[in-house]
Design an enzyme around this catalytic site. Structure first.
Site, short mmCIF file in Angstrom:
data_model
loop_
_atom_site.label_atom_id
_atom_site.label_comp_id
_atom_site.label_asym_id
_atom_site.label_seq_id
_atom_site.Cartn_x
_atom_site.Cartn_y
_atom_site.Cartn_z
CB CYS A 1 -0.86 0.05 1.26
SG CYS A 1 -1.80 -1.42 1.56
CE LYS A 17 11.79 -2.47 -5.87
NZ LYS A 17 12.61 -3.48 -6.55
CE LYS A 44 14.50 -10.44 -10.36
NZ LYS A 44 15.24 -10.28 -9.13
CD1 TRP A 48 -0.08 -5.55 -3.57
CD2 TRP A 48 0.13 -6.54 -1.58
NE1 TRP A 48 0.59 -6.73 -3.75
CE2 TRP A 48 0.73 -7.37 -2.56
CE3 TRP A 48 0.14 -6.97 -0.25
CZ2 TRP A 48 1.33 -8.58 -2.24
CZ3 TRP A 48 0.73 -8.19 0.06
CH2 TRP A 48 1.32 -8.97 -0.94
CG ASN A 96 1.46 0.95 4.14
OD1 ASN A 96 1.29 -0.25 4.06
ND2 ASN A 96 2.57 1.55 3.76
CD GLU A 110 18.00 -12.29 -8.17
OE1 GLU A 110 17.50 -12.87 -7.19
OE2 GLU A 110 17.57 -11.21 -8.59
CD GLU A 136 10.64 -10.96 -8.95
OE1 GLU A 136 9.93 -10.54 -8.04
OE2 GLU A 136 11.88 -10.78 -8.97
NE ARG A 156 4.81 1.89 -1.03
CZ ARG A 156 5.65 1.94 0.00
NH1 ARG A 156 6.84 2.45 -0.16
NH2 ARG A 156 5.30 1.49 1.18
C1 AGP Z 1 13.03 -9.26 -5.98
O1 AGP Z 1 12.95 -9.34 -7.35
C2 AGP Z 1 11.82 -9.47 -5.27
N1 AGP Z 1 10.80 -8.63 -5.73
C3 AGP Z 1 11.87 -9.70 -3.76
O2 AGP Z 1 12.33 -10.99 -3.61
C4 AGP Z 1 12.69 -8.76 -2.85
O3 AGP Z 1 14.05 -8.91 -3.11
C5 AGP Z 1 12.37 -9.09 -1.38
O4 AGP Z 1 11.01 -8.82 -1.14
C6 AGP Z 1 13.23 -8.34 -0.40
O5 AGP Z 1 13.05 -6.96 -0.52
P1 AGP Z 1 14.08 -5.95 0.14
O6 AGP Z 1 15.39 -6.13 -0.54
O7 AGP Z 1 13.48 -4.59 -0.11
O8 AGP Z 1 14.16 -6.27 1.60
#
Ligand code: AGP
Length: 607
Positions: free
Chosen positions: A2, A602, A484, A72, A96, A480, A487, A27
């Site tokens: 949010c 995000k 990617k 959200w 939020n 990783e 997601e 976000r």
């Molecule tokens: C990354 O592509 C993701 N969206 C997610 O895994 C992210 O890295 C995770 O939520 C941690 O976020 P932060 O680095 O802001 O703590």
């Protein structure tokens, strides 16, 4: 997650609210709404879907005081009736976070005659505040009393049409900052939403409550004690959050990596040697008797931690463990006060990582270091030491430049720890520093592979699964790559250390299962080649990212792309880049919402 924007100004603030929400879109959200004071009533507009729809819906709305929100969904499905703001009597609230005692509040308020029209926890705040206003008519004081009854995490903003011209905001656990200016005062979940009106930001602390009018800002604690919070001049440039010539933020951020790395490594300057001081004034002292390292992080940030584990143990000779923050916080672990806790987070507000850090501190583990991209974030403020990656704002949900800059920061940590442990000669240190300095150039060369990767991406359009293989310090890079791909393209992907193939996943391999392999020219290359033969023998289609000098030939079912140079210990930073590009182009082919993938946010500020 949010997002909140609020404004009290001397002119119409609706465009500011809408523009602010657009800046917070990254976000993640599923519905949006705003409420403004319009004469003797609240005018509210809400919509499911994009802020652009809210903009159309509010085109004829005008006011000098208002609040806005992107939601959200947590409590209740995405729908107009669950969208914020929630209204009770003369007030409207946006929120939020998560109110943990909302069920008991809801029961009590229902018994008092309040009728709930949504499934949200937020509506309890609206009715509780309305009930409180009957006893305490001053809005500022009524919000203080209300917040003292809330259990959980929140950032809220409130307006009351019977007390026009003011917005009350409060925070506990969820991010909220103020933007102050001569023409009005504002609040938002992050600075990017307010750069349109001011650079002067005031970061609220947990337990702060503020009253904003067009000409004044008053901040107190929840018990009414006045507090002063410093004004920071934001260094964020508005251009940094603009898309420019790129199609998506993710693409822009992938291509910003050379600059992000150069900025992050600027701290090393022209020196041939780095000192613990880059992690904070007290770092030398604090690191002197560190006997091991525990990294706490989530998602992509945890993958940078898993990579760093290889470096820290091999180069610095320091035992390193990495724990997923959401698991660590709930398990019984053995506390070690000599251990350095490293919390890694792009946003610095991830609820699980913050809670894990607090948990470690509650066990007496007070040697803490934040590696983070947001200087004023909660995680940075709660750690004894800090390293701020200078990636610039990362808007795409899929983390890219934050990851590579985290890796650069963790390599610096490795060198510092190696020096503290007297495991690094000046000659080795100087070679590593030169390699770090050359990184932006090396990354630029890797980015030139984009058009070849685009061709590969087309072959993934009809695939439902993919396997990523790596070995050693490139195994976390495979993890990783898989994250990617899943997601943003919604293709199910898993990562394995290549040696594990024959212990199970080989059963999955057939012509429909693309296998992506990271094949740097290191001491594990020959072993990896044997693993790849196992895939080839089962009819699997192999996509191999090799180094320029790796002996890897193309053949039936084996496609090879070469990175321009072999980069030794720092090779993971180069090898993740083609995987980011591959996911991006597969997502383009599949037509998914690259920057805002479904169901994801995000900044994950709730548990
Ligand atoms: C990354 O592509 C993701 N969206 C997610 O895994 C992210 O890295 C995770 O939520 C941690 O976020 P932060 O680095 O802001 O703590």
């Amino acid at each position: 997650m949010c997002g909140i924007v609020a404004a009290a100004a001397g002119k119409n603030i609706v465009p500011v609210l809408v523009e602010g929400l657009k800046k917070l879109e990254y976000r993640g959200y599923d519905s949006a709404g705003l409420a403004v004071i319009s004469g003797a009533s609240i005018e509210r507009v809400r919509s499911v879907g994009r802020v652009a729809e809210l903009e159309i819906g509010s085109a004829n709305t005008q006011s000098v005081t208002g609040i806005a929100h992107t939601r959200w969904a947590t409590h209740g499905v995405p729908s107009e009736r669950n969208a914020h703001p929630h209204v009770s009597g003369s007030i409207a609230v946006v929120h939020n976070g998560i109110i943990e005692n909302y069920e008991s509040l809801r029961r009590d308020l229902t018994a008092q005659g309040y009728v709930f029209t949504s499934d949200t926890d937020t509506e309890s705040i609206a009715h509780l505040l309305e009930a409180t206003l009957k006893r305490e008519p001053d809005l500022f004081k009524a919000v203080q009393i209300t917040c003292r009854q809330l259990v959980g995490a929140y950032a809220i903003a409130v307006i009351d049409h019977s007390q026009p011209g003011k917005v009350i905001v409060a925070r506990e656990g969820s991010p909220l900052l103020l933007g102050v200016s001569d023409t009005g005062n504002y609040a938002a979940s992050d600075a990017s939403a307010l750069l349109q009106v001011t650079r002067n930001m005031v970061y609220l602390e947990n337990g702060d409550i503020a009253e904003l009018t067009a000409t004044s800002v008053k901040i107190t604690r929840l018990d009414g004690t006045p507090v002063e919070r410093p004004v920071h001049v934001s260094q964020l440039s508005a251009a940094a959050v603009e898309l420019g010539n790129y199609q998506h933020y993710m693409q822009k951020e992938i291509f910003e990596q050379p600059e992000a790395l150069a900025n992050t490594l600027e701290i090393v300057g022209g020196s041939k040697s780095i000192q613990p001081g880059i992690f904070g004034a007290d770092a030398a002292n604090l690191m002197a008797d560190v006997d091991s390292i525990l990294i706490l992080a989530c998602g992509t940030s945890s993958h940078s931690g898993f990579t760093a584990r290889y470096w820290l143990e091999a180069i610095a000779g320091v035992t390193c463990n990495v724990e997923i923050a959401s698991e660590y916080r709930y398990r019984t672990s053995v506390a070690n006060p000599r251990q350095l806790i490293v919390a890694i987070s792009q946003s610095g507000e991830t609820a699980d990582t913050l809670a894990a850090l607090r948990h470690a501190k509650s066990l007496g583990q007070m040697k803490t270091l934040a590696i983070c991209n947001v200087p004023e974030s909660a995680i940075v403020r709660e750690c004894a030491l800090r390293f701020i990656t200078r990636a610039g704002p990362e808007i795409g949900v899929a983390s890219t430049k934050a990851f590579t800059t985290q890796l650069a920061a963790l390599f610096l940590l490795t060198l510092v720890m190696a020096k503290v442990k007297e495991r690094l000669t000046p000659g080795q240190e100087s070679v590593y520093i030169d390699q770090l300095r050359h990184l932006p150039v090396a990354v630029n060369k890797v980015l030139e592979l984009e058009s070849d990767i685009e061709v590969w991406a087309k072959r993934f359009a009809d695939k439902h699964h993919a396997l990523f293989l790596g070995r050693g310090r490139h195994y976390p890079i495979a993890m990783e790559g898989a994250l990617k791909l899943k997601e943003i393209s919604y293709i199910h992907a898993e990562a394995y250390p290549a040696g594990e193939l024959k212990h199970g996943p080989l059963a999955l391999v057939d012509a429909d299962m693309p296998v992506i392999s990271i094949a740097p020219n290191d001491q594990l290359l020959d072993k990896l080649k044997s693993n790849l033969k196992e895939v080839q023998a089962r009819g699997g289609e192999l996509y191999v990212f090799a180094d320029a000098d790796s002996e890897m030939a193309e053949s039936e079912g084996v496609h090879v792309l070469r990175l321009p140079e072999h980069y030794g210990e720092l090779s993971p930073i180069l090898h993740v880049i083609p995987l980011q590009l591959l996911s991006y182009h597969v997502a383009l082919v599949k037509g998914t919402d690259v920057d805002k993938p479904r169901n994801l946010a995000k900044s994950v500020t709730v548990e």
